[in-house]
Write a protein that holds these residues in place. Sequence first.
Motif, PDB file in Angstrom:
ATOM      1  N   VAL A  39      49.603  15.598  48.014  1.00 44.99           N
ATOM      2  CA  VAL A  39      50.615  16.620  47.737  1.00 44.99           C
ATOM      3  C   VAL A  39      51.077  17.260  49.044  1.00 44.99           C
ATOM      4  CG1 VAL A  39      51.164  18.739  46.477  1.00 44.99           C
ATOM      5  CG2 VAL A  39      49.649  17.055  45.444  1.00 44.99           C
ATOM      6  N   VAL A  40      50.188  17.980  49.691  1.00 43.94           N
ATOM      7  CA  VAL A  40      50.560  18.729  50.892  1.00 43.94           C
ATOM      8  C   VAL A  40      51.064  17.797  51.997  1.00 43.94           C
ATOM      9  CG1 VAL A  40      49.757  20.331  52.667  1.00 43.94           C
ATOM     10  CG2 VAL A  40      48.955  20.587  50.304  1.00 43.94           C
ATOM     11  N   ALA A  41      50.294  16.768  52.331  1.00 44.92           N
ATOM     12  CA  ALA A  41      50.677  15.871  53.421  1.00 44.92           C
ATOM     13  C   ALA A  41      51.956  15.084  53.114  1.00 44.92           C
ATOM     14  CB  ALA A  41      49.542  14.901  53.745  1.00 44.92           C
ATOM     15  N   GLU A  42      52.248  14.903  51.824  1.00 39.25           N
ATOM     16  CA  GLU A  42      53.457  14.178  51.414  1.00 39.25           C
ATOM     17  C   GLU A  42      54.648  15.116  51.230  1.00 39.25           C
ATOM     18  OE1 GLU A  42      53.825  10.803  50.989  1.00 39.25           O
ATOM     19  OE2 GLU A  42      51.793  10.558  51.768  1.00 39.25           O
ATOM     20  N   GLY A  43      54.423  16.414  51.397  1.00 39.27           N
ATOM     21  CA  GLY A  43      55.509  17.380  51.254  1.00 39.27           C
ATOM     22  C   GLY A  43      55.961  17.606  49.827  1.00 39.27           C
ATOM     23  N   GLY A  56      40.717  11.141  34.644  1.00 41.95           N
ATOM     24  CA  GLY A  56      40.706  11.128  36.097  1.00 41.95           C
ATOM     25  C   GLY A  56      39.922  12.298  36.647  1.00 41.95           C
ATOM     26  N   MET A  57      39.931  12.382  37.958  1.00 42.13           N
ATOM     27  CA  MET A  57      39.328  13.510  38.668  1.00 42.13           C
ATOM     28  C   MET A  57      40.310  13.885  39.761  1.00 42.13           C
ATOM     29  SD  MET A  57      36.113  14.013  37.468  1.00 42.13           S
ATOM     30  CE  MET A  57      34.871  14.502  38.640  1.00 42.13           C
ATOM     31  N   VAL A  58      40.530  15.183  39.947  1.00 38.03           N
ATOM     32  CA  VAL A  58      41.374  15.636  41.050  1.00 38.03           C
ATOM     33  C   VAL A  58      40.502  16.442  41.995  1.00 38.03           C
ATOM     34  CG1 VAL A  58      42.244  17.723  39.889  1.00 38.03           C
ATOM     35  CG2 VAL A  58      43.587  16.659  41.698  1.00 38.03           C
ATOM     36  N   THR A  59      40.598  16.093  43.278  1.00 39.19           N
ATOM     37  CA  THR A  59      39.788  16.755  44.293  1.00 39.19           C
ATOM     38  C   THR A  59      40.676  17.569  45.218  1.00 39.19           C
ATOM     39  OG1 THR A  59      39.952  14.950  45.896  1.00 39.19           O
ATOM     40  CG2 THR A  59      38.153  14.815  44.275  1.00 39.19           C
ATOM     41  N   ASP A  60      40.043  18.461  45.966  1.00 38.08           N
ATOM     42  CA  ASP A  60      40.799  19.210  46.968  1.00 38.08           C
ATOM     43  C   ASP A  60      41.402  18.244  47.988  1.00 38.08           C
ATOM     44  OD1 ASP A  60      38.264  18.599  48.049  1.00 38.08           O
ATOM     45  OD2 ASP A  60      37.762  20.697  48.438  1.00 38.08           O
ATOM     46  N   ARG A  61      40.716  17.159  48.247  1.00 39.55           N
ATOM     47  CA  ARG A  61      41.240  16.137  49.170  1.00 39.55           C
ATOM     48  C   ARG A  61      42.473  15.447  48.579  1.00 39.55           C
ATOM     49  NH1 ARG A  61      40.795  10.845  51.200  1.00 39.55           N
ATOM     50  NH2 ARG A  61      40.575  10.836  53.466  1.00 39.55           N
ATOM     51  N   ASP A  62      42.447  15.136  47.276  1.00 39.07           N
ATOM     52  CA  ASP A  62      43.629  14.552  46.619  1.00 39.07           C
ATOM     53  C   ASP A  62      44.840  15.459  46.814  1.00 39.07           C
ATOM     54  OD1 ASP A  62      42.213  12.329  45.557  1.00 39.07           O
ATOM     55  OD2 ASP A  62      41.719  13.440  43.724  1.00 39.07           O
ATOM     56  N   ILE A  63      44.614  16.750  46.636  1.00 35.22           N
ATOM     57  CA  ILE A  63      45.720  17.711  46.775  1.00 35.22           C
ATOM     58  C   ILE A  63      46.219  17.738  48.218  1.00 35.22           C
ATOM     59  CG2 ILE A  63      46.333  20.164  46.667  1.00 35.22           C
ATOM     60  CD1 ILE A  63      44.396  20.336  44.219  1.00 35.22           C
ATOM     61  N   ALA A  64      45.293  17.764  49.177  1.00 36.28           N
ATOM     62  CA  ALA A  64      45.694  17.811  50.584  1.00 36.28           C
ATOM     63  C   ALA A  64      46.467  16.555  50.992  1.00 36.28           C
ATOM     64  CB  ALA A  64      44.464  17.979  51.476  1.00 36.28           C
ATOM     65  N   ILE A  65      45.983  15.386  50.580  1.00 38.87           N
ATOM     66  CA  ILE A  65      46.589  14.125  51.038  1.00 38.87           C
ATOM     67  C   ILE A  65      47.796  13.718  50.209  1.00 38.87           C
ATOM     68  CG2 ILE A  65      46.107  11.655  51.322  1.00 38.87           C
ATOM     69  CD1 ILE A  65      43.888  12.630  52.931  1.00 38.87           C
TER      70      ILE A  65
END
Length: 138
Positions: free
Chosen positions: A58-62, A47-56
């Motif tokens: 992880v962070v946005a999901e709490g 896979g690939m993990v992006t800064d956007r993946d982390i923001a949406i």
Amino acid sequence: MSQSIREIMTSNPSTVEADKTVVDAARIMKQEDAGVVPVTENGRLTGMVTDRDIAIRVVAEGKDPQSTSVREVASKDLVTVDPEQDLDEALRLMAKHQVRRLPVVEEDGRLVGVVAQADVARQGDDTQTGKVVQEISE
């Protein structure tokens, strides 16, 4: 004759194992000044993990980034390119799938590099580069 991907790719990119935490991936992004990190398991790209993946995801999901694994949030529907293919094929794939980076993967699934829009800009001709950037951005 067009250049091969192997000639222009970034070799041996930093990666993160799928069972590591999102914090581990973010630290690699910071260290490498990159917005994406390839995710591997036993040397194979998964896979690939992006800064956007982390923001949406992880962070946005709490979710807790210290306990959330990279496997849970990484993008898995990947477009890859073989290192022996030529730059034209990479450009075609980038434009078709509207991606700025392509993992470079051997036949056995082993990650050997990444070819990015920036690599194309440095190596391709100006017309070719402009066309790809336009198509990726549509």
